[in-house]
Design a protein around this motif. Sequence first.
Motif, PDB file in Angstrom:
ATOM      1  N   HIS A  27       0.807  -1.223   0.000  1.00 27.95           N
ATOM      2  CA  HIS A  27       0.000   0.000   0.000  1.00 27.95           C
ATOM      3  C   HIS A  27       0.839   1.272   0.000  1.00 27.95           C
ATOM      4  CE1 HIS A  27       0.802   0.922   4.257  1.00 27.95           C
ATOM      5  NE2 HIS A  27       0.696  -0.373   4.493  1.00 27.95           N
ATOM      6  N   GLY A  28       0.154   2.385  -0.172  1.00 22.06           N
ATOM      7  CA  GLY A  28       0.776   3.700  -0.197  1.00 22.06           C
ATOM      8  C   GLY A  28       0.801   4.362   1.171  1.00 22.06           C
ATOM      9  N   TRP A  29       1.421   5.536   1.219  1.00 24.74           N
ATOM     10  CA  TRP A  29       1.507   6.360   2.431  1.00 24.74           C
ATOM     11  C   TRP A  29       0.312   7.288   2.477  1.00 24.74           C
ATOM     12  CZ3 TRP A  29       1.414  11.641   3.034  1.00 24.74           C
ATOM     13  CH2 TRP A  29       1.814  12.146   4.275  1.00 24.74           C
ATOM     14  N   PRO A  30      -0.248   7.520   3.651  1.00 23.84           N
ATOM     15  CA  PRO A  30      -0.030   6.934   4.980  1.00 23.84           C
ATOM     16  C   PRO A  30      -1.075   5.852   5.273  1.00 23.84           C
ATOM     17  CG  PRO A  30      -1.377   8.899   5.215  1.00 23.84           C
ATOM     18  CD  PRO A  30      -1.194   8.675   3.728  1.00 23.84           C
ATOM     19  N   ALA A  89       4.045 -15.875  -7.213  1.00 22.46           N
ATOM     20  CA  ALA A  89       3.202 -14.769  -6.769  1.00 22.46           C
ATOM     21  C   ALA A  89       3.305 -13.568  -7.703  1.00 22.46           C
ATOM     22  CB  ALA A  89       3.594 -14.344  -5.354  1.00 22.46           C
ATOM     23  N   ALA A  90       2.238 -12.796  -7.740  1.00 19.53           N
ATOM     24  CA  ALA A  90       2.252 -11.486  -8.385  1.00 19.53           C
ATOM     25  C   ALA A  90       2.332 -10.431  -7.286  1.00 19.53           C
ATOM     26  CB  ALA A  90       1.001 -11.284  -9.229  1.00 19.53           C
ATOM     27  N   LEU A  91       3.224  -9.467  -7.448  1.00 19.30           N
ATOM     28  CA  LEU A  91       3.376  -8.395  -6.469  1.00 19.30           C
ATOM     29  C   LEU A  91       2.925  -7.089  -7.094  1.00 19.30           C
ATOM     30  CD1 LEU A  91       6.959  -9.093  -4.995  1.00 19.30           C
ATOM     31  CD2 LEU A  91       4.774 -10.154  -4.376  1.00 19.30           C
ATOM     32  N   PHE A  92       1.956  -6.433  -6.465  1.00 17.81           N
ATOM     33  CA  PHE A  92       1.490  -5.134  -6.929  1.00 17.81           C
ATOM     34  C   PHE A  92       1.759  -4.096  -5.846  1.00 17.81           C
ATOM     35  CE2 PHE A  92      -1.680  -7.718  -9.489  1.00 17.81           C
ATOM     36  CZ  PHE A  92      -1.092  -7.435 -10.720  1.00 17.81           C
ATOM     37  N   GLY A  93       2.368  -2.983  -6.231  1.00 16.62           N
ATOM     38  CA  GLY A  93       2.635  -1.919  -5.282  1.00 16.62           C
ATOM     39  C   GLY A  93       2.056  -0.606  -5.761  1.00 16.62           C
ATOM     40  N   PHE A  94       1.334   0.061  -4.876  1.00 21.41           N
ATOM     41  CA  PHE A  94       0.772   1.374  -5.165  1.00 21.41           C
ATOM     42  C   PHE A  94       1.604   2.453  -4.472  1.00 21.41           C
ATOM     43  CE2 PHE A  94      -1.863   4.880  -3.533  1.00 21.41           C
ATOM     44  CZ  PHE A  94      -2.315   5.432  -4.728  1.00 21.41           C
ATOM     45  N   SER A  95       2.007   3.475  -5.213  1.00 19.99           N
ATOM     46  CA  SER A  95       2.699   4.629  -4.661  1.00 19.99           C
ATOM     47  C   SER A  95       3.933   4.192  -3.862  1.00 19.99           C
ATOM     48  CB  SER A  95       1.725   5.460  -3.816  1.00 19.99           C
ATOM     49  OG  SER A  95       2.238   6.741  -3.538  1.00 19.99           O
ATOM     50  N   THR A  96       3.982   4.454  -2.557  1.00 19.08           N
ATOM     51  CA  THR A  96       5.096   4.004  -1.727  1.00 19.08           C
ATOM     52  C   THR A  96       5.268   2.498  -1.818  1.00 19.08           C
ATOM     53  OG1 THR A  96       4.789   5.853  -0.205  1.00 19.08           O
ATOM     54  CG2 THR A  96       5.995   3.952   0.640  1.00 19.08           C
ATOM     55  N   GLY A  97       4.153   1.784  -1.923  1.00 21.20           N
ATOM     56  CA  GLY A  97       4.206   0.335  -2.044  1.00 21.20           C
ATOM     57  C   GLY A  97       4.936  -0.131  -3.293  1.00 21.20           C
ATOM     58  N   GLY A  98       4.903   0.699  -4.347  1.00 16.48           N
ATOM     59  CA  GLY A  98       5.675   0.364  -5.532  1.00 16.48           C
ATOM     60  C   GLY A  98       7.164   0.393  -5.251  1.00 16.48           C
ATOM     61  N   GLY A  99       7.583   1.314  -4.380  1.00 13.84           N
ATOM     62  CA  GLY A  99       8.971   1.328  -3.945  1.00 13.84           C
ATOM     63  C   GLY A  99       9.316   0.091  -3.141  1.00 13.84           C
ATOM     64  N   GLU A 100       8.391  -0.319  -2.299  1.00 10.60           N
ATOM     65  CA  GLU A 100       8.600  -1.519  -1.494  1.00 10.60           C
ATOM     66  C   GLU A 100       8.769  -2.743  -2.388  1.00 10.60           C
ATOM     67  OE1 GLU A 100       6.286  -2.063   2.285  1.00 10.60           O
ATOM     68  OE2 GLU A 100       5.368  -3.667   1.105  1.00 10.60           O
ATOM     69  N   VAL A 101       7.942  -2.860  -3.420  1.00 15.31           N
ATOM     70  CA  VAL A 101       8.047  -3.984  -4.350  1.00 15.31           C
ATOM     71  C   VAL A 101       9.374  -3.927  -5.105  1.00 15.31           C
ATOM     72  CG1 VAL A 101       7.100  -4.945  -6.492  1.00 15.31           C
ATOM     73  CG2 VAL A 101       5.569  -4.356  -4.604  1.00 15.31           C
ATOM     74  N   ALA A 102       9.745  -2.723  -5.560  1.00 15.99           N
ATOM     75  CA  ALA A 102      11.010  -2.594  -6.284  1.00 15.99           C
ATOM     76  C   ALA A 102      12.197  -2.984  -5.408  1.00 15.99           C
ATOM     77  CB  ALA A 102      11.170  -1.167  -6.796  1.00 15.99           C
ATOM     78  N   LYS A 115       5.049 -12.228 -11.523  1.00 20.05           N
ATOM     79  CA  LYS A 115       4.740 -10.968 -12.187  1.00 20.05           C
ATOM     80  C   LYS A 115       4.812  -9.840 -11.167  1.00 20.05           C
ATOM     81  CE  LYS A 115       1.787 -12.901 -15.804  1.00 20.05           C
ATOM     82  NZ  LYS A 115       0.475 -12.847 -16.505  1.00 20.05           N
ATOM     83  N   ALA A 116       4.933  -8.617 -11.679  1.00 12.74           N
ATOM     84  CA  ALA A 116       4.977  -7.460 -10.800  1.00 12.74           C
ATOM     85  C   ALA A 116       4.203  -6.313 -11.423  1.00 12.74           C
ATOM     86  CB  ALA A 116       6.422  -7.035 -10.534  1.00 12.74           C
ATOM     87  N   GLY A 117       3.731  -5.418 -10.567  1.00 10.95           N
ATOM     88  CA  GLY A 117       3.011  -4.257 -11.051  1.00 10.95           C
ATOM     89  C   GLY A 117       3.309  -3.032 -10.202  1.00 10.95           C
ATOM     90  N   LEU A 118       3.597  -1.921 -10.864  1.00 13.78           N
ATOM     91  CA  LEU A 118       3.829  -0.649 -10.194  1.00 13.78           C
ATOM     92  C   LEU A 118       2.672   0.277 -10.564  1.00 13.78           C
ATOM     93  CD1 LEU A 118       7.659  -0.187 -10.908  1.00 13.78           C
ATOM     94  CD2 LEU A 118       6.566  -1.315  -8.941  1.00 13.78           C
TER      95      LEU A 118
END
Length: 274
Positions: A27-30, A89-102, A115-118
């Motif tokens: 997820h994203g911040w906050p 697994a597929a990893l999807f990150g939104f906003s800050t979560g995209g940084g976490e996935v990266a 798979k991955a998704g930003l």
Amino acid sequence: MSTITTRDGTQIYYKDWGKGQPVVFSHGWPLNGDSWESQMFFLAGHGYRVIAHDRRGHGRSSQPWDGNEMDTYADDLAELIEHLDLRNAALFGFSTGGGEVARYIGRHGTGRVAKAGLISAVPPLMLKTDANPGGLPIEVFDGIRAGSVADRSQLYKDIASGPFYGFNRDGAKVSQGMIDAFWMQGMMAGHKSAYDCIKAFSETDFTEDLKKFDVPTLVLHGDDDQIVPIGAAGLASAKLIKDAKLVVYPGAPHGLTDTHKDQLNADLLSFLQR
């Protein structure tokens, strides 16, 4: 509640719905894992096992004084994935979560990842530097920090009622429910944790992490994102990730997981089924 305890004693809350190929959401911040609920509800109904955790210091997880930075966020995610023994697994990150996935892929590889998704994600780097002239100046993030210290409750209301969902645009259909949900999730986060996370999402350079992506990756961004501008984020990430699939939502704001949820749900399902 479902929780794991990390190596440093932090409790990480997660929810785990459905059966099938695992899809993990950051997820994203906050916010917290609830911010992904529309996508989780949809995908669990289409035969996927969906998992979302609350990042340390956010939501229902512990609020440790230390560790509120990307390396530790990524290691927490790795511990969750290993604890649940997730594979393919597929990893999807939104906003800050995209940084976490990266950063997860940068530090832990893709052995368990298919798979991955930003999505509206912060990589490769939000901060404006000599090498990243398209980023945002440090004064923007200093302003967020100052607002957090002065009155973080009002800060979250201002962000949600303005740029996050594009409600400050002429003709926008404002949802008080979305504003309230953002505020509620924000206030569940620890003050110190949320404050530290501003530096984590704005100043962490994910360039080398993105170069390590070797799985099919979706990069999806709105071109009216006032929080994470598409030029220095989605467009730049798509160039760094080998064979990334770039999808741009015309006129979409940062918080498109809610404002464009039906379109996003369909695109995520299509990407997973490909």
